[in-house]
Design an enzyme around this catalytic site. Structure first.
Site, PDB file in Angstrom:
ATOM      1  N   ASP A   1      -4.868   4.413  53.777  1.00 35.29           N
ATOM      2  CA  ASP A   1      -3.835   3.966  54.718  1.00 35.29           C
ATOM      3  C   ASP A   1      -3.745   4.928  55.900  1.00 35.29           C
ATOM      4  O   ASP A   1      -3.583   4.509  57.048  1.00 35.29           O
ATOM      5  CB  ASP A   1      -2.465   3.883  54.033  1.00 35.29           C
ATOM      6  CG  ASP A   1      -2.203   2.488  53.501  1.00 35.29           C
ATOM      7  OD1 ASP A   1      -3.183   1.770  53.256  1.00 35.29           O
ATOM      8  OD2 ASP A   1      -1.023   2.120  53.338  1.00 35.29           O
TER       9      ASP A   1
ATOM     10  N   ASP B   1      -5.797   5.456  47.688  1.00 37.89           N
ATOM     11  CA  ASP B   1      -4.719   4.569  48.135  1.00 37.89           C
ATOM     12  C   ASP B   1      -4.026   5.197  49.354  1.00 37.89           C
ATOM     13  O   ASP B   1      -3.814   4.551  50.388  1.00 37.89           O
ATOM     14  CB  ASP B   1      -3.724   4.418  46.967  1.00 37.89           C
ATOM     15  CG  ASP B   1      -2.744   3.290  47.185  1.00 37.89           C
ATOM     16  OD1 ASP B   1      -2.831   2.624  48.227  1.00 37.89           O
ATOM     17  OD2 ASP B   1      -1.875   3.082  46.316  1.00 37.89           O
TER      18      ASP B   1
ATOM     19  N   LYS C   1      -8.323  16.988  43.256  1.00 34.86           N
ATOM     20  CA  LYS C   1      -7.388  18.117  43.166  1.00 34.86           C
ATOM     21  C   LYS C   1      -7.843  18.981  41.992  1.00 34.86           C
ATOM     22  O   LYS C   1      -7.117  19.181  41.022  1.00 34.86           O
ATOM     23  CB  LYS C   1      -5.959  17.617  42.971  1.00 34.86           C
ATOM     24  CG  LYS C   1      -5.294  17.101  44.225  1.00 34.86           C
ATOM     25  CD  LYS C   1      -4.957  18.172  45.256  1.00 34.86           C
ATOM     26  CE  LYS C   1      -3.731  18.954  44.869  1.00 34.86           C
ATOM     27  NZ  LYS C   1      -3.443  20.021  45.868  1.00 34.86           N
TER      28      LYS C   1
ATOM     29  N   TYR D   1      -2.965   4.895  37.906  1.00 31.77           N
ATOM     30  CA  TYR D   1      -2.308   3.586  37.926  1.00 31.77           C
ATOM     31  C   TYR D   1      -2.547   2.807  36.632  1.00 31.77           C
ATOM     32  O   TYR D   1      -1.877   1.831  36.353  1.00 31.77           O
ATOM     33  CB  TYR D   1      -2.798   2.734  39.111  1.00 31.77           C
ATOM     34  CG  TYR D   1      -2.425   3.300  40.471  1.00 31.77           C
ATOM     35  CD1 TYR D   1      -1.392   4.220  40.610  1.00 31.77           C
ATOM     36  CD2 TYR D   1      -3.094   2.902  41.616  1.00 31.77           C
ATOM     37  CE1 TYR D   1      -1.055   4.737  41.843  1.00 31.77           C
ATOM     38  CE2 TYR D   1      -2.764   3.421  42.861  1.00 31.77           C
ATOM     39  CZ  TYR D   1      -1.742   4.337  42.966  1.00 31.77           C
ATOM     40  OH  TYR D   1      -1.414   4.845  44.193  1.00 31.77           O
TER      41      TYR D   1
ATOM     42  N   ASP E   1      -5.122  17.301  49.533  1.00 33.05           N
ATOM     43  CA  ASP E   1      -4.104  17.647  50.541  1.00 33.05           C
ATOM     44  C   ASP E   1      -4.771  18.108  51.832  1.00 33.05           C
ATOM     45  O   ASP E   1      -4.369  17.736  52.936  1.00 33.05           O
ATOM     46  CB  ASP E   1      -3.118  18.686  50.003  1.00 33.05           C
ATOM     47  CG  ASP E   1      -3.792  19.834  49.266  1.00 33.05           C
ATOM     48  OD1 ASP E   1      -4.989  19.706  48.924  1.00 33.05           O
ATOM     49  OD2 ASP E   1      -3.139  20.865  49.019  1.00 33.05           O
TER      50      ASP E   1
END
Ligand code: NAD
Length: 368
Positions: free
Chosen positions: A255, A251, A194, A143, A227
């Protein structure tokens, strides 16, 4: 002898002031049951600050936040300020505070309270007893990395670019937050990256492993690909205590974890910075929900997320584990007693407003 703590309270907009008032109401009880006394300062932020000062965050509030031992924040934003312009919007109140206070670690709890187990879309036997924490790096990664932007290419097509960047220093400081926190919980960290396809993930894994070996050998560390973590959160979430991860993955995963609990009005969060020369870790505590303009001013908001944010503040900033646990227990007990705000209402339960719910928590504490 009491230790005085400086608490900055920024209720903000919409339901922010309503839910924050219920948390503040408990502070007298906290003072009577701990070695703490509070010096409380309250100020404006977000839309409320725009109305008064024309900007969402004043230098005075920034200075007070830097001087405080902890900040309790409500929520900012609402349709009233839709037209103020992007560079003045209320949300800059919280974004600016995070930046000015150097808050890089976002901690989001996902806890399932037994009486609310049916609020989740996930089967009860999968989430019963869930109590996990996501530690998300919040000032680095894709970001914020450069190069970034949208480029026009010679052939008339366009290219969008964002760059995932992490330095070993950034990884180390967030890893330390997770490991320190683990020692106050179940001593278990799962680091998520990852590393199979990203060099930044490879460095992430290396640095986290190194720090654990060197400074936190007592904390159990595991690694998981992002994942797989998304899948495991839905399949077997109880395996996790602390999930440590980057800005982007945090992020998304936070959620996902929040929705395991099914109730937005129940979830607290914290954002922490680096310990200063005075020994204080800059910290801001807030519910994960926003200002809920649709129910603001109607005594309908669930104050429990903000009350649980106060419990987090007492535990992580002031080391008051016992009073924090009592506040969490009192929140559980009012739910066991069948009290519900509209967002968590169910058949056969007693509908109450924001202030009645807050009052009920205080009464539970007084009865303990
Ligand atoms: P929201 O979290 O404010 O509301 C989403 C839905 O959940 C609404 O239906 C609301 O009524 C309900 N809800 C939220 N908190 C509740 C509570 N405590 N009790 C009962 N119901 C609750 O999200 P939104 O509607 O997307 O955003 C509204 C405003 O809040 C926007 O201006 C947004 O930018 C702002 N916002 C601020 C923060 C923050 O201050 N940190 C975070 C998120 C959103």
């Amino acid at each position: 002898m009491k230790t005085e703590k400086k608490l900055l309270v920024l209720p903000g907009d919409g339901i922010g002031p309503e839910v924050t008032a219920q948390a503040i109401n408990l502070l007298k009880w906290v003072e009577n049951h701990s070695n703490l006394s509070f010096k409380i300062d309250e100020d404006l932020v977000g839309g409320a600050s725009i109305d008064q000062h024309g900007i969402p965050l004043t230098d005075t509030v920034i200075e007070k936040a830097k001087q405080a031992d902890a900040v309790l924040f409500g929520a900012v934003g609402g349709p009233k300020w839709d037209k103020v312009g992007f560079d003045k919007r209320p949300e800059l109140g919280i974004i600016g505070l995070r930046k000015e206070m150097g808050l890089f670690a976002n901690l989001r709890a996902a806890t399932v309270f037994d009486p609310l187990i049916d609020a989740s879309t996930v089967k009860p036997d999968i989430i019963k007893g869930l109590d996990l924490m996501i530690v998300r790096e919040s000032t680095g990664g894709v970001y914020f990395g450069s190069p970034r932007g949208i480029e026009n290419l010679p052939d008339g097509t366009r290219k969008g670019i964002n760059t995932e960047v992490y330095t070993s220093v950034e990884i180390e400081r967030i890893a330390r937050v997770a490991f320190d926190l683990a020692r106050q919980r179940k001593n278990k960290v799962c680091s998520v990256d990852k590393s199979n396809v990203m060099e930044s993930g490879l460095l992430w894994k290396e640095v986290v492993t190194e720090i654990q070996k060197r400074d936190y050998p007592d904390v159990e560390l595991s690694h998981m690909l992002a994942d797989n973590c998304a899948m495991q959160l839905v399949r077997r979430p109880l395996q996790f205590d602390i999930i440590l991860t980057s800005n982007l993955f945090g992020d998304i995963l936070s959620d996902l974890a929040a929705m395991l609990t099914g109730s937005l009005g129940m979830l607290p969060s914290a954002t922490l910075g680096k310990r200063g020369d005075n020994g204080v870790i800059p910290a801001l505590y807030e519910p994960i929900h926003g200002s809920a303009p649709d129910i603001a001013g109607q005594n309908k908001a669930n104050p429990l997320a903000q009350i649980l944010s106060l419990a987090m503040l007492l535990r992580y900033s002031f080391g008051e584990d016992v009073v924090a646990a009592k506040i969490i227990d009192a929140c559980k007990q009012v739910l066991v007693n069948g009290l519900r705000t509209p967002d968590i209402m169910g058949p056969g339960k007693k509908l109450v407003g924001t202030s009645e719910m807050g009052q009920a928590v205080l009464e539970e504490l007084n009865n303990q």
